[in-house]
Design an enzyme around this catalytic site. Structure first.
Site: not given
Length: 471
Positions: A303, A401
């Site tokens: 990410s 997340h």
């Protein structure tokens, strides 16, 4: 039909014509006409329509007040009377525009219209020019739209679909256009991203069959990836039998697949902002991958860290007032080496570093790049773990997340040295790892206790450094 213009009052669609409670073909036709006219209006005219909708057709305050007083006055009556009074109170709080939205949802394309309507509203709300009496009503309208869209886009109404090179050109083009994390360069690029060792999944809604709602790109790799270039850039490999360069193999070897890397997730509809769909998509894709490759145990993201560099530059400007949190992450040796590299005294080092980072010049200076590696990794770990907003982590991707139950697992130096990667986070990327058996507990611990699940490797980066003179 007359052209849309603010100079022609009759060109603006009338809300009064569609607010009626009765149902008829004429009313349906008028509702369709309203939607068509609204869509063609300029932003200023749309704002006036939304203001009228939010203020004139909200619930009636006087009726709600009377219903509330009636409910309180019946508190000592029997339960049947109390429940009836409660129903009247509930009905009085239902806005008139609920009838309009209910009617629009039944139209072909009506759900998409409401999604776009909320997107218009969200674009207008931050505008200071509408910071007037209409703003609370517009915010209430936004919340109402979010509630009804949350019901319409419940995961039970969504279909998971895998996108391949055999999918329609229209859908492939949509996937390319919506990609927000790692822009698609050309058709060869998108072919690579839906080809061997790659999986692209989307959520489709029956009311918007040609629109991907959320897109998740996944790479199937032999280990948890640390660099995005190995995933999104198609490379050439040299074979043992041929000195020519050829494209990667076209058939997958399951033995080479040991990890699934979620490297891009994109919500395509601004009007669905705040409606949690991405986490459901990840969970469904995990099940799909496990069904296809039961031996895979490693699920992780690769990410970006948006806004880290922006935050870092702000902290560097604070150093002159000696109130920055990042000072403790530089050793005395590192400070002295920066003095030599920048050829200045300590007073000017932080300004010079600020300028080097803001211009991205540091990435081409190998000595400075190596010197900054450990300090920036430490500072980034601090940013992800310690910088908070309302007790949640400040970074939006980390929040997403962690709320899903992932673990902040590893920071990757030079994970993305593209201009976008440098502007986001000085090239640093992060792996959020999903341990399937632990996600529910991690998610609950984060939501309820604001606890961030992180690996020892990341937590070890948080230890500040001290010079001997400071001990």
């Amino acid at each position: 039909m007359a052209p849309m213009s603010s100079k022609i009052p009759m060109s603006r669609p009338s809300l009064d014509h569609i607010i009626q409670k009765n149902e008829s073909q004429v009313l349906e036709s008028k509702t369709q006409q309203f939607c068509k006219q609204y869509t063609s209006l300029p932003a200023t005219e749309k704002l006036e329509i939304l203001k009228e909708l939010a203020q004139k057709h909200d619930f009636d305050l006087e009726s709600a007040k009377n219903a509330a007083e009636s409910f309180v006055s019946h508190k000592d009556k029997n339960i049947a009377v109390q429940l009836k009074a409660a129903e009247r109170l509930k009905a009085s709080l239902n806005p008139s525009y609920a009838q309009i939205f209910s009617r629009i949802r039944k139209l072909e394309g009506g759900v998409k219209f409401l999604v776009d309507l909320r997107a218009d509203l969200m674009n207008m709300l931050p505008n200071s020019n509408i910071n007037d009496d209409s703003t609370p009503h517009l915010k209430a309208l936004n919340n109402y739209l979010k509630d009804i869209l949350s019901f319409s886009f419940n995961v039970g109404f969504l279909k998971l679909e895998r996108i391949t090179w055999d999918s329609s050109c229209f859908m492939l083009e949509k996937i390319s256009e919506y990609e927000a994390v790692h822009p698609v360069r050309n058709w060869t690029d998108i072919k690579h991203r839906v080809g061997p060792y790659r999986r692209c999944y989307v959520f489709i809604h029956s009311s918007m069959p040609r629109e991907p709602i959320v897109v998740l790109h996944t790479a199937l790799t032999n280990e948890i990836s640390s660099n995005i270039m190995s995933i999104v850039r198609q490379t050439k490999v040299q074979t043992e039998t041929d000195q020519k360069f050829t494209l990667p193999e076209t058939l997958e070897d399951p033995r080479k697949i040991q990890a699934a890397i979620f490297y891009s997730i994109t919500s395509t509809q601004k009007g669905l902002h705040g409606i949690e769909l991405g986490n459901q998509l990840i969970k469904k894709v995990v099940r799909e991958v496990q069904a296809e490759f039961p031996h895979i145990k490693q699920f992780s993201t690769l990410s970006p860290i948006p806004s880290f560099r922006e935050w870092l530059l702000l902290e560097l400007r604070k150093i002159k007032n000696d109130n920055s949190v990042i000072l403790s992450y530089f050793t005395e040796r590192e400070k002295k080496e920066m003095e030599q590299i920048f050829n200045c005294d300590m007073h000017d080092v932080w300004f010079s570093l600020h300028q080097a980072i803001i211009s991205n010049r540091w990435i081409s200076d190998e000595d400075l790049k190596e010197l900054l590696r450990i300090p920036l990794l430490k500072i980034c770990a601090h940013y992800l773990l310690k910088e908070k907003r309302r007790a949640n982590v400040l970074n939006s991707v980390a929040h997403f997340h962690l709320r899903n139950g992932a673990v902040l697992w590893r920071l990757n130096w030079a994970g993305d040295t593209s201009p976008r990667g440098l502007d986001n986070s000085c090239g640093i990327m992060v792996n959020y790892r999903y341990y399937i058996d632990e996600t529910e507990e991690n998610s609950r611990n984060y939501v309820e206790n604001y606890h961030v699940a992180a690996s020892d490797e990341v937590k070890d980066l948080l230890a500040p450094v001290f010079s001997k003179s400071s001990l």
